[in-house]
Scaffold this motif. Structure first.
Motif, PDB file in Angstrom:
ATOM      1  N   THR A  40       0.828  -1.205   0.000  1.00 25.59           N
ATOM      2  CA  THR A  40       0.000   0.000   0.000  1.00 25.59           C
ATOM      3  C   THR A  40       0.866   1.260   0.000  1.00 25.59           C
ATOM      4  OG1 THR A  40      -1.816  -1.139   1.136  1.00 25.59           O
ATOM      5  CG2 THR A  40      -1.800   1.263   1.233  1.00 25.59           C
ATOM      6  N   GLY A  41       1.824   1.342   0.914  1.00 25.05           N
ATOM      7  CA  GLY A  41       2.631   2.554   1.013  1.00 25.05           C
ATOM      8  C   GLY A  41       3.420   2.860  -0.240  1.00 25.05           C
ATOM      9  N   ILE A  42       4.152   1.877  -0.735  1.00 21.79           N
ATOM     10  CA  ILE A  42       4.968   2.090  -1.942  1.00 21.79           C
ATOM     11  C   ILE A  42       4.120   1.968  -3.195  1.00 21.79           C
ATOM     12  CG2 ILE A  42       6.854   1.143  -3.329  1.00 21.79           C
ATOM     13  CD1 ILE A  42       8.254   0.396  -0.706  1.00 21.79           C
ATOM     14  N   LEU A  43       3.440   0.858  -3.331  1.00 20.52           N
ATOM     15  CA  LEU A  43       2.731   0.558  -4.579  1.00 20.52           C
ATOM     16  C   LEU A  43       1.622   1.563  -4.875  1.00 20.52           C
ATOM     17  CD1 LEU A  43       2.282  -1.423  -6.944  1.00 20.52           C
ATOM     18  CD2 LEU A  43       0.776  -2.732  -5.436  1.00 20.52           C
ATOM     19  N   ARG A  44       0.806   1.848  -3.882  1.00 21.83           N
ATOM     20  CA  ARG A  44      -0.364   2.704  -4.130  1.00 21.83           C
ATOM     21  C   ARG A  44      -0.095   4.166  -3.781  1.00 21.83           C
ATOM     22  NH1 ARG A  44      -4.534  -0.407  -5.588  1.00 21.83           N
ATOM     23  NH2 ARG A  44      -4.568  -2.604  -4.929  1.00 21.83           N
ATOM     24  N   ASP A  45       0.404   4.412  -2.573  1.00 19.49           N
ATOM     25  CA  ASP A  45       0.551   5.799  -2.141  1.00 19.49           C
ATOM     26  C   ASP A  45       1.670   6.520  -2.883  1.00 19.49           C
ATOM     27  OD1 ASP A  45      -1.457   5.157  -0.375  1.00 19.49           O
ATOM     28  OD2 ASP A  45      -0.142   4.936   1.363  1.00 19.49           O
ATOM     29  N   GLN A  46       2.803   5.837  -3.116  1.00 19.58           N
ATOM     30  CA  GLN A  46       3.916   6.490  -3.804  1.00 19.58           C
ATOM     31  C   GLN A  46       3.782   6.426  -5.312  1.00 19.58           C
ATOM     32  OE1 GLN A  46       7.893   5.441  -2.490  1.00 19.58           O
ATOM     33  NE2 GLN A  46       7.255   5.279  -0.360  1.00 19.58           N
ATOM     34  N   TRP A  47       3.425   5.262  -5.843  1.00 20.50           N
ATOM     35  CA  TRP A  47       3.418   5.080  -7.294  1.00 20.50           C
ATOM     36  C   TRP A  47       2.063   5.338  -7.940  1.00 20.50           C
ATOM     37  CZ3 TRP A  47       6.295  -0.317  -7.509  1.00 20.50           C
ATOM     38  CH2 TRP A  47       7.610  -0.138  -7.037  1.00 20.50           C
ATOM     39  N   GLY A  48       1.009   5.426  -7.144  1.00 17.98           N
ATOM     40  CA  GLY A  48      -0.304   5.715  -7.705  1.00 17.98           C
ATOM     41  C   GLY A  48      -0.993   4.543  -8.364  1.00 17.98           C
ATOM     42  N   PHE A  49      -0.611   3.324  -8.022  1.00 19.06           N
ATOM     43  CA  PHE A  49      -1.235   2.144  -8.608  1.00 19.06           C
ATOM     44  C   PHE A  49      -2.700   2.061  -8.177  1.00 19.06           C
ATOM     45  CE2 PHE A  49      -2.270  -2.471  -8.128  1.00 19.06           C
ATOM     46  CZ  PHE A  49      -2.229  -2.814  -9.470  1.00 19.06           C
ATOM     47  N   GLY A  50      -3.599   1.843  -9.142  1.00 16.84           N
ATOM     48  CA  GLY A  50      -5.023   1.800  -8.848  1.00 16.84           C
ATOM     49  C   GLY A  50      -5.688   0.482  -9.146  1.00 16.84           C
ATOM     50  N   GLY A  51      -4.909  -0.545  -9.496  1.00 21.20           N
ATOM     51  CA  GLY A  51      -5.501  -1.833  -9.863  1.00 21.20           C
ATOM     52  C   GLY A  51      -5.651  -2.761  -8.672  1.00 21.20           C
ATOM     53  N   THR A  52      -5.638  -4.061  -8.950  1.00 18.35           N
ATOM     54  CA  THR A  52      -5.815  -5.063  -7.907  1.00 18.35           C
ATOM     55  C   THR A  52      -4.499  -5.752  -7.591  1.00 18.35           C
ATOM     56  OG1 THR A  52      -6.400  -6.728  -9.570  1.00 18.35           O
ATOM     57  CG2 THR A  52      -8.213  -5.548  -8.501  1.00 18.35           C
ATOM     58  N   VAL A  53      -4.341  -6.117  -6.340  1.00 17.35           N
ATOM     59  CA  VAL A  53      -3.244  -6.975  -5.913  1.00 17.35           C
ATOM     60  C   VAL A  53      -3.819  -8.355  -5.665  1.00 17.35           C
ATOM     61  CG1 VAL A  53      -1.479  -7.427  -4.166  1.00 17.35           C
ATOM     62  CG2 VAL A  53      -1.958  -5.076  -4.881  1.00 17.35           C
ATOM     63  N   VAL A  54      -3.282  -9.348  -6.355  1.00 15.25           N
ATOM     64  CA  VAL A  54      -3.733 -10.726  -6.163  1.00 15.25           C
ATOM     65  C   VAL A  54      -2.626 -11.506  -5.465  1.00 15.25           C
ATOM     66  CG1 VAL A  54      -5.234 -10.636  -8.184  1.00 15.25           C
ATOM     67  CG2 VAL A  54      -2.901 -11.498  -8.436  1.00 15.25           C
ATOM     68  N   SER A  55      -3.022 -12.463  -4.658  1.00 15.56           N
ATOM     69  CA  SER A  55      -2.018 -13.234  -3.929  1.00 15.56           C
ATOM     70  C   SER A  55      -1.377 -14.260  -4.847  1.00 15.56           C
ATOM     71  CB  SER A  55      -2.653 -13.948  -2.739  1.00 15.56           C
ATOM     72  OG  SER A  55      -3.359 -15.106  -3.135  1.00 15.56           O
ATOM     73  N   ASP A  56      -0.075 -14.494  -4.649  1.00 19.32           N
ATOM     74  CA  ASP A  56       0.486 -15.681  -5.276  1.00 19.32           C
ATOM     75  C   ASP A  56      -0.184 -16.881  -4.617  1.00 19.32           C
ATOM     76  OD1 ASP A  56       1.957 -17.338  -6.881  1.00 19.32           O
ATOM     77  OD2 ASP A  56       3.885 -16.435  -6.397  1.00 19.32           O
ATOM     78  N   TYR A  57      -0.202 -17.986  -5.335  1.00 20.51           N
ATOM     79  CA  TYR A  57      -1.013 -19.122  -4.906  1.00 20.51           C
ATOM     80  C   TYR A  57      -0.651 -19.571  -3.491  1.00 20.51           C
ATOM     81  CZ  TYR A  57      -2.727 -19.743  -9.721  1.00 20.51           C
ATOM     82  OH  TYR A  57      -3.334 -19.571 -10.941  1.00 20.51           O
ATOM     83  N   TRP A  58      -1.644 -19.536  -2.621  1.00 20.48           N
ATOM     84  CA  TRP A  58      -1.541 -19.963  -1.214  1.00 20.48           C
ATOM     85  C   TRP A  58      -0.658 -19.066  -0.361  1.00 20.48           C
ATOM     86  CZ3 TRP A  58      -1.225 -23.738  -5.130  1.00 20.48           C
ATOM     87  CH2 TRP A  58      -2.390 -24.496  -5.278  1.00 20.48           C
TER      88      TRP A  58
END
Length: 768
Positions: free
Chosen positions: A273-291
């Motif tokens: 959240t801090g780096i990916l969304r707040d700093q870089w402005g990413f607005g998509g989805t984060v999906v988990s790697d399997y399990w």
């Protein structure tokens, strides 16, 4: 409170539709959108296509429960067992309509698939591996491939692709080196961003993985902890992801399995959240790697139970649990108990629903029918593109003049375990190696000519004697004598060695196929030594998913050719290079080590990580350096000019150079620009790639190139943990590789240290 608009109305703004729908949903229905299901076929139960498949089969028994309140994702409807496109599309549509019927709101799921070497399904084109993409140094070509792969996936109803892998190689022994785009962040970022653009242009949601640090595991063991400091993490690992987010428009990210300095990515809110969304402005989805959500309690032990793992992952920023609903099936209970704020659930659901609105899955008549179920997934156009990438990715490392082979060569010996096994050209996540290896009667599912077939087609007038010599990995020496006999009686011997990719220790390259050292697998080194002893000129062809140490014998080979798992057209491409029909122009995205032990690291090491010092008896200098590649013609660089001797901390300098084809035939070269920070407040790489261009020139032709180098491209993480542009002197060098740099110039950055807090210049444009 629900808004007044109808969320099924596609004419309304997507965000307003999502808010209207969210207002109608129960907590259980919201949680349903954050889950997934892997609807496996019975015949897939006798082998693994992913880790922890026993858990997958357990979840597969809960179809009714998983879909009762709606469903976020359908996992690999095409990539689990062999199915032709039309039948698979019909099955997917039937499954989607079942999902719609089971849920009160009638919302279909997002169908995702793997696409690391093409669409991972039966009968689809198998392109070269990601490491081979990087060896082309041609982002535009990789973007074309991404668009072709994406078009095939959308044709049969798939929405999301789990690719590309943006991990930067830190240790060549790691099994998944083949899935990466090399050891340089800029090369990885440029290549991966191009692939993202291609997938997204076809309507496929591209998924960056593995965010972040996965490739730097201790001892190169899959899933092992990552002992990395924040500076290396910020300056080496994160930049390719940032490029793909800011410049590629990717709409999804997948977390890493690894824990970095004790923090598993799946629970790392600062990262997700801090780096990916707040700093870089990413607005998509984060999906988990399997399990990976379940691994928080099962393996990492940072949570006490599965329900707590789900809450921790969701709060960190993982929106969707893959490949099946497990921990996220307990989110509602966590909300009801007051341990999880429903607003956190709502935030993730909004992201998932927005993507469904973009895909037409929230419309009155949801788009669940395949646009073109009769599509030819291995079309002539696909195969031509696969051939072009394979040809451009092959690296001629050394050649004493034996290549190209004469068309009337009287007798050629072709020996080695990768000479007549087509599966050795294919990556771990190719469908033939990933799934069909469990179906002995299905072969590769597509034509994959071997090197033997390719060479016979390329040189029809030559006598070619074949002998396997040894297998790829087994310690079977019984065929060495026959290989030696074939080589001894030939004018030249083509010796093909390397890897067979698979999963979890069943191969020599691929996920869970890590190596203890960088010797050739099995007893292949013994075969090489025996053949070299014959005195026949040897062309060593390495077909592999990682670089192997060749220092013990490369100087005795007449030529060395490297192919990084070049895909279904790899046999013809290698044969074309050997015959001279193809003038090789690939360059190394990873160095080729001299010695198998004493791991050399990558070329990005600071001064004390380089060779030539008295402090150790181990010299990490590679046999062939990053960026190296030869040709059947020659290229010269001259007239290096730099536009400014001094620039400000937010300025730009232009570096211009002339490249000339000084040989007798047309060819392609990769002009590389490297940067050295002469004095910095922390240790910096001796040099780092900061720009490049693949240039095609006719014999005798030349071209003037100008690199526009912004001060941001000198930035790094300083002592205070912030990214800065620091005043000082810099050297720029232009050449053929990270160690062959005939031209250099200097410039100075003046002013006060500048901290970069927002967007920055990530690319060095090249004009000319």
């Amino acid at each position: 409170m629900a808004t007044e608009i109808d969320w099924r109305d596609s004419a309304q703004p997507p965000h307003e539709r999502v808010e209207a729908l969210l207002g109608e949903m129960t907590l259980a229905e919201k949680a349903g959108q954050l889950g997934s299901f892997w609807k496996t076929a019975e015949e897939s139960a006798d082998g693994e296509v992913a880790p922890a498949e026993d858990e997958m089969r357990a979840l597969a028994e809960k179809w009714a429960d998983a879909t009762a309140n709606g469903l976020g994702h359908l996992t690999r409807p095409f990539g689990t067992a062999p199915v032709d496109p039309a039948k698979g599309a019909a099955q997917l549509e039937e499954t989607q309509r079942e999902v719609m019927a089971r849920g009160r709101l009638g919302i279909p799921a997002i169908a995702h698939e793997e696409c690391l070497t093409g669409f991972t399904t039966f009968g689809a084109t198998v392109y070269p591996t990601s490491l081979a993409w990087a060896a082309t140094f041609d982002p535009a070509l990789i973007e074309r491939m991404g668009a072709a792969i994406g078009g095939d996936m959308r044709a049969v109803g798939v929405h999301q692709g789990l690719s590309p892998v943006m991990d930067v190689v830190r240790d060549y022994r790691w099994g998944r080196v083949e899935e990466t785009m090399g050891e340089d962040p800029y090369l990885v970022g440029m290549t991966g961003t191009a692939y993202v653009r291609g997938l997204e242009s076809a309507g496929i949601i591209a998924t960056l993985k593995h965010f972040a640090g996965y490739s730097a595991s201790r001892g190169a063991r899959n899933h092992a902890p990552v002992p990395m400091g924040p500076r290396e993490f910020a300056d080496v690992i994160l930049p390719p992801f940032e490029m793909a987010v800011r410049l590629g428009g990717t709409r999804s990210v997948m977390n890493s399995y690894a824990d970095v300095d004790g923090m598993p990515a799946a629970a790392d809110r600062e990262l997700l959240t801090g780096i990916l969304r707040d700093q870089w402005g990413f607005g998509g989805t984060v999906v988990s790697d399997y399990w990976s959500v379940a691994f928080l309690d099962k393996m990492h032990r940072v949570t006490s139970d599965r329900a707590s793992s789900g809450a921790a992952a969701l709060e960190a920023g993982i929106d969707v649990e893959l490949p099946g609903t497990d921990a996220y099936g307990m989110l509602a209970a966590k909300v009801d108990s007051g341990e999880l704020d429903e607003a956190v659930v709502d935030t993730a659901v909004r992201r998932v629903l927005l993507q469904k609105a973009e895909l037409g899955l929230l419309d009155r008549e949801p788009a669940v029918s395949a646009p073109n179920p009769e599509v030819d997934l291995d079309s002539a156009g696909n195969r031509a593109l696969a051939a072009e990438i394979a040809q451009k990715s092959i690296v001629l490392c050394a050649n004493d003049g034996v290549l190209p082979l004469a068309a009337d060569e009287p007798r050629i010996a072709l020996v080695g375990p990768t000479a007549d096994d087509p599966n050795t050209f294919l990556g771990c996540y190719s469908f033939p190696n990933h799934v069909l290896s469990r179906y002995a009667d299905r072969g590769t599912g597509i034509p994959v000519p071997s090197l033997l077939e390719g060479l016979r087609a390329e040189l029809p007038g030559a006598r070619i004697d074949y002998a396997q010599g040894v297998p790829v990995r087994e310690a079977d020496r019984s065929g060495i004598d026959a290989a030696v006999e074939a080589a001894r009686g030939a004018a030249v011997c083509v010796l093909a060695v390397g890897d067979l990719a698979s999963l979890f220790g069943r191969g020599t390259s691929g996920e869970g196929c890590d190596a203890p050292d960088l010797d050739l697998p099995g007893v292949q080194t013994e075969l090489v030594e025996a053949v070299l002893e014959t005195g026949t000129p040897v062309v060593l062809v390495v077909v592999s998913g990682r670089p192997y140490a060749l220092g013990a014998f490369a100087d005795r080979a007449a030529a060395v050719v490297q192919a990084f798992l070049p895909g279904e057209e790899g046999g013809a491409a290698i044969a074309g290079v050997l015959s001279g029909r193809v003038n090789p122009g690939g360059h190394l995205p990873v160095a080729i080590p001299r010695d198998p032990g004493g791991q050399p690291g990558t070329y990005l090491a600071p001064p004390l990580g380089q060779g030539g010092f008295w402090m150790s008896n181990i010299d990490p200098t590679p046999l062939f350096p990053f960026g190296h590649g030869s040709s059947y013609t020659s290229f010269e660089y001259r007239d290096l000019e730099i536009s400014e001797e001094r620039i400000g901390v937010d300025g730009e300098v232009e570096v211009s150079v002339t490249v000339a084809n000084s040989g007798e035939r047309a060819g392609e070269d990769v002009v590389q620009l490297y940067l050295t920070d002469e004095v910095a407040q922390v240790t910096r790489p001796l040099r780092e790639l900061t720009g490049y261009a693949r240039v095609a020139l006719e014999a005798g032709a030349e071209r003037r190139l100008t690199f526009r180098l912004h001060a941001d491209r000198t930035s790094f993480t300083g002592r205070g943990g912030k990214r800065i542009v620091e005043p000082g002197r810099f050297t720029v060098a232009v050449g053929h590789s990270s160690q062959d740099l005939p031209l250099e110039a200097r410039f100075e950055i003046i002013g006060r240290t500048r901290e970069i807090t927002g967007e920055r210049v990530l690319v060095t444009p090249v004009v000319g």
